[in-house]
Write an enzyme that holds these catalytic residues in place. Structure first.
Site, PDB file in Angstrom:
ATOM      1  N   GLY A  29      -0.588   1.781   4.510  1.00 60.80           N
ATOM      2  CA  GLY A  29       0.730   1.389   5.180  1.00 60.80           C
ATOM      3  C   GLY A  29       1.164   2.382   6.195  1.00 60.80           C
ATOM      4  CB  SER A  30       3.953   2.288   8.603  1.00 65.05           C
ATOM      5  OG  SER A  30       4.924   1.649   7.690  1.00 65.05           O
ATOM      6  N   GLY A  82       2.879   3.874  -0.579  1.00 67.27           N
ATOM      7  CA  GLY A  82       4.229   3.564  -0.248  1.00 67.27           C
ATOM      8  C   GLY A  82       4.460   2.300  -1.333  1.00 67.27           C
ATOM      9  N   GLY A  95       2.116  -4.761  -1.573  1.00 66.50           N
ATOM     10  CA  GLY A  95       1.049  -5.392  -0.971  1.00 66.50           C
ATOM     11  C   GLY A  95       1.444  -6.366   0.196  1.00 66.50           C
ATOM     12  N   GLY A  96       2.558  -5.446   0.731  1.00 60.61           N
ATOM     13  CA  GLY A  96       3.005  -6.158   2.078  1.00 60.61           C
ATOM     14  C   GLY A  96       1.796  -6.042   3.280  1.00 60.61           C
ATOM     15  CD  GLU A 103      -1.890  -0.749  -1.639  1.00 57.34           C
ATOM     16  OE1 GLU A 103      -1.532  -0.285  -0.365  1.00 57.34           O
ATOM     17  OE2 GLU A 103      -1.042  -1.465  -2.405  1.00 57.34           O
TER      18      GLU A 103
END
Ligand code: 5RP
Length: 220
Positions: A29-30, A82, A95-96, A103
Site C-alpha cells: 500500500g501507499s 498498513g 485489503g483495499g 498479508e
C-alpha cells in the site's frame, strides 16, 4: 498536512521496530511504500524482506533490498503493514489494495505486527470502509448471496485479479460489532480464500501519523 505526509510520519516511526540482522515482513500500500523507501537506507543492516505482494516485491527489488520466499525464512521478528481501518483494540480491515491473503499469512508468521496508518484510519466501529473478501472466481455469486444475508452489500471489484488469481468482493453497509465472530464465520465458507478482517491476529502496535507527528496506540 496532507494524508500522504501523515502516512510518511507513521512509516518513519516504524523504522525503530526493524530488527538489525534479521528479516522484516513487508505489507502493501501507499503507507508501506514510504516504509520501503526508508528501508532502502538500511538494506545492508537486515538479512532481507518477506513481501506480501508483487507490487511491494517490485518496489523493494528496485531499491536493491533482498526479498526472500516465506518458505525459506523461519523467523520474522516484525511485520510492518498498513490498514484501511483500525478500531481501538487494533482489529483491522485490510485489503483495499487486494493483498489481504498474503498479508494475513505474513502477519501470522511474524512475532510482532506493527500497523502504520494516517490518523483518519482509526474508528470506533469497523465497517465504514467496505470489507474486502478474496474469493475463488467460481464461488463469487454464491458468496455474494451469503454476504447479503449477513446484511452487507457486496460489490465485485471488476477488472481486478489478486496475486493469487482470485477475485475480490467489497462489502458495503456493514457495522461490525463482533469482528472476531464475523472473521471466523466468513472464513468458514467454502470458496472464501480470506476475509480482510484481521482480528484473530490483530496488530500489536498501531502507529498513526498525525499533523503533530507520529502517535503510538496500543490495544485498549
Ligand atoms: C492492502 C492493504 C493496505 O494496507 C491498505 O489498503 C492501506 O493502504 P494505504 O496504505 O494505501 O492507505 O491492506 O491490501
Amino acid at each position: 498536512m496532507t494524508q500522504d505526509e501523515m502516512k510518511r510520519k507513521a512509516a518513519e516511526a516504524a523504522m525503530q521496530y526493524v530488527v538489525q540482522d534479521e528479516f522484516v515482513g513487508v505489507g502493501t500500500g501507499s503507507t508501506v511504500n514510504h516504509f520501503i523507501d526508508l528501508l532502502a537506507g538500511m538494506k545492508g543492516k537486515i538479512k532481507g524482506a518477506v513481501s506480501s505482494s508483487v507490487a511491494s516485491t517490485d518496489r523493494m527489488k528496485k531499491h536493491g533490498i533482498p526479498v526472500m520466499e516465506l518458505n525459506n525464512v523461519d523467523y520474522i521478528p516484525v511485520y510492518i503493514d498498513g490498514a484501511d481501518e483500525s478500531d481501538h483494540y487494533l482489529n483491522l480491515i485490510k485489503g483495499g489494495g487486494g493483498a489481504l491473503t498474503r498479508e494475513k499469512i505474513i502477519a501470522a508468521a511474524s512475532e510482532k505486527f506493527i500497523c502504520i496508518a494516517d490518523e483518519t484510519k482509526l474508528v470506533d466501529v469497523l465497517g465504514k470502509f467496505p470489507l474486502p473478501v478474496e474469493v475463488i472466481p467460481m464461488a463469487r455469486s454464491m458468496i455474494a448471496r451469503k454476504l447479503v444475508k449477513l446484511g452487507g452489500r457486496p460489490v465485485w471489484r471488476e477488472n481486478f485479479v489478486t496475486d493469487n488469481g482470485n477475485v475480490i468482493l467489497d462489502v458495503h453497509n456493514l457495522r461490525i460489532m463482533e469482528p472476531v465472530k464475523m472473521e471466523n464465520e466468513i472464513n468458514s465458507w467454502a470458496g472464501v480464500v480470506t476475509v480482510g478482517l484481521f482480528c484473530n491476529r490483530p496488530a500489536d502496535v498501531l502507529i498513526l501519523g498525525t499533523p503533530n507527528g507520529a502517535k503510538t496506540v496500543l490495544s485498549k
